[in-house]
Design an enzyme around this catalytic site. Structure first.
Site, mmCIF file in Angstrom:
data_model
loop_
_atom_site.group_PDB
_atom_site.id
_atom_site.type_symbol
_atom_site.label_atom_id
_atom_site.label_comp_id
_atom_site.label_asym_id
_atom_site.label_seq_id
_atom_site.Cartn_x
_atom_site.Cartn_y
_atom_site.Cartn_z
ATOM 1 C CG ASP A 154 19.242 55.475 23.705
ATOM 2 O OD1 ASP A 154 18.687 55.083 24.497
ATOM 3 O OD2 ASP A 154 20.017 54.690 22.955
ATOM 4 C CG HIS A 201 16.445 53.306 20.194
ATOM 5 N ND1 HIS A 201 15.749 52.213 20.906
ATOM 6 C CD2 HIS A 201 17.497 53.597 21.292
ATOM 7 C CE1 HIS A 201 16.414 52.083 22.172
ATOM 8 N NE2 HIS A 201 17.110 52.915 22.393
ATOM 9 C CG ASP A 223 14.597 48.856 18.864
ATOM 10 O OD1 ASP A 223 15.093 50.219 18.802
ATOM 11 O OD2 ASP A 223 15.497 48.126 18.986
ATOM 12 C CD GLU A 281 20.260 51.380 20.784
ATOM 13 O OE1 GLU A 281 21.364 51.796 21.421
ATOM 14 O OE2 GLU A 281 19.404 50.974 21.558
ATOM 15 C CD GLU A 282 17.400 48.618 23.649
ATOM 16 O OE1 GLU A 282 18.597 48.057 23.623
ATOM 17 O OE2 GLU A 282 17.094 49.753 23.958
ATOM 18 C CG HIS A 291 17.738 46.666 28.176
ATOM 19 N ND1 HIS A 291 18.992 46.297 27.601
ATOM 20 C CD2 HIS A 291 17.294 48.028 27.857
ATOM 21 C CE1 HIS A 291 19.400 47.177 26.629
ATOM 22 N NE2 HIS A 291 18.224 48.114 26.788
ATOM 23 C CG ASP A 343 16.658 52.013 26.280
ATOM 24 O OD1 ASP A 343 16.946 52.731 25.266
ATOM 25 O OD2 ASP A 343 17.505 51.210 26.617
HETATM 26 ZN ZN LIG Z 1 18.422 52.794 23.994
#
Ligand SMILES: [Zn+2]
Length: 404
Positions: free
Chosen positions: A195, A78, A80, A172-173, A377, A139
């Protein structure tokens, strides 16, 4: 080009998704990375690469002549990044030959070895971080970088392979990465998401998920005259929460232990709303949790009057294991590929959901492979160039094994 060099290039592009947006992609800015990836795919020989109307990037590598009858294999990552930390103006920093000490960055960010003991195993590696004021975006830009680097190796070294299908998703997030994924157009028989996690990790179990909306109606009377009259919705809500198994909360569970999580509560004496998420790897145990919620409401209604407590339950996503089991060669092949790269496979149940789980239930079996990144994150996010090389090698090995 090594995978981490690609990561550094992609990390500079601002691609934070936005859960409050109604559009797809949720943010226009993700299209900048999508466009760049499609161009780069063409450069390495994925000539049909394109960005669709929703910002998804797709491309295929046709099978080596003679191997057209092999299964077509997909790889998905992903574009984003999470809203949980700033993702604009990312300035990656390379820490060559990492010493094993705390990593001191800007903005007061210190990545401490006491907090993150795995750093001790990374001595001598090339560690990539942000400047400390943003997340890094490994990520999942590490996953994108590894998939494209693997494709580049396969194409330029003429490694025999079946048809390969590449897909990069937005959003995805915010849980929407699989929503507009065109499984049919993608053309793979099965796929891997690439991922999160360390190189060598293989994930094919995740939570079954449900949510519960509890509404409580109270009866307000002046507190001075309340005896035998008032029903305080707040107190009924507290009673509801206290009736659920105390140690089945996120803060008391791990591994395959499920939980009841009170996520939000709002209201007053007259009206109270509580929002729960329920999780369990075992579907029958999730059903028991839903029954417990219904039973608790029933008992409270017997005590305070019918209609005091209403429960609305909703199923969210399912454990992918049921859909992976019939295609367990995906896991066996990944294990072999990890060992061929000189690592020992690490298999952990995911305590959350994944886009791969949604795709698996939509008909595209899709376990997950680790990327060699950590602390996602947040501003302490990091990746290891050497582990990213390993993750790339694992993808190449999987492709080789399916061509044998
Ligand atoms: Zn991810």
């Amino acid at each position: 080009m090594r995978a981490y060099e690609r990561l550094i290039k992609y990390a500079r592009i601002y691609t934070t998704s936005d859960s409050t947006s109604e559009t797809c992609p949720s943010t226009e800015r993700q299209l900048a990375l999508a466009g760049l990836l499609a161009e780069e795919m063409k450069e390495i020989g994925i000539i049909d690469a394109k960005v669709d109307e929703y910002g998804y990037v797709y491309g295929t590598v046709p099978a080596t002549p003679g191997l057209e009858s092999r299964n077509s294999l997909g790889f998905i990552a992903h574009m984003d990044t999470s809203e949980a930390a700033p993702g604009d103006n990312v300035k990656p920093i390379i820490h060559e030959n990492y010493s094993g000490d705390d990593i001191v960055l800007g903005g007061g960010t210190v990545i401490k070895t006491a907090t993150f003991p795995f750093l001790k195993d990374m001595v001598g590696e090339t560690v990539v971080t942000s400047d400390g004021t943003t997340l890094l975006g490994a990520d999942d830009k590490a996953g994108i970088a590894e998939i494209l680097t693997a494709c580049e190796i396969i194409i330029s070294s003429n490694i025999p392979h079946g048809k390969l299908c590449i897909g990069f998703t937005p959003d995805e997030e915010i849980g929407r990465g699989a929503d507009k994924f065109n499984i049919e157009g993608f053309g793979a028989d099965f796929a891997y998401t690439v991922d999160g996690g360390d190189a060598g990790e293989i994930e094919y179990e995740n939570f079954n998920a449900a949510s519960a909306s509890i509404k409580i109606k109270g009866f307000s009377v002046h507190p001075g005259d309340a005896k035998d009259k008032m029903v305080n919705a707040i107190n009924v809500g507290i009673e509801f929460q206290n009736s659920l198994p105390y140690f089945e909360r996120p803060e008391h569970t791990e591994g395959r232990e499920g939980f009841y999580h009170l996520d939000e509560i709002k209201g007053d004496i007259s009206n109270l709303e509580m929002y729960y998420i329920l999780r369990d790897h075992d579907l029958s145990k999730l059903e028991e949790k839903k029954d417990t919620m219904r039973h608790t409401a029933k008992r409270l209604n017997e005590k305070y009057g019918e209609g005091t407590v209403t429960v609305e339950l909703r199923d969210n996503y399912r454990n992918m294991i049921e859909k992976i089991r019939p295609h367990f060669h995906l896991i066996e092949t990944a294990r072999k590929a990890v060992r061929l790269a000189g690592l020992e496979p690490k298999e952990l149940p995911v305590r959350g959901g994944t886009d791969g789980a949604v795709l698996s239930w939509k008909g595209l079996p899709c376990p997950n492979l680790g990327v060699g990144g950590f602390n996602f994150h947040g501003c302490a996010e990091l990746a290891s160039a050497e582990r990213m090389d390993k993750a790339t090698e694992i993808i190449v090995n999987i492709v080789k094994l399916y061509a044998e």
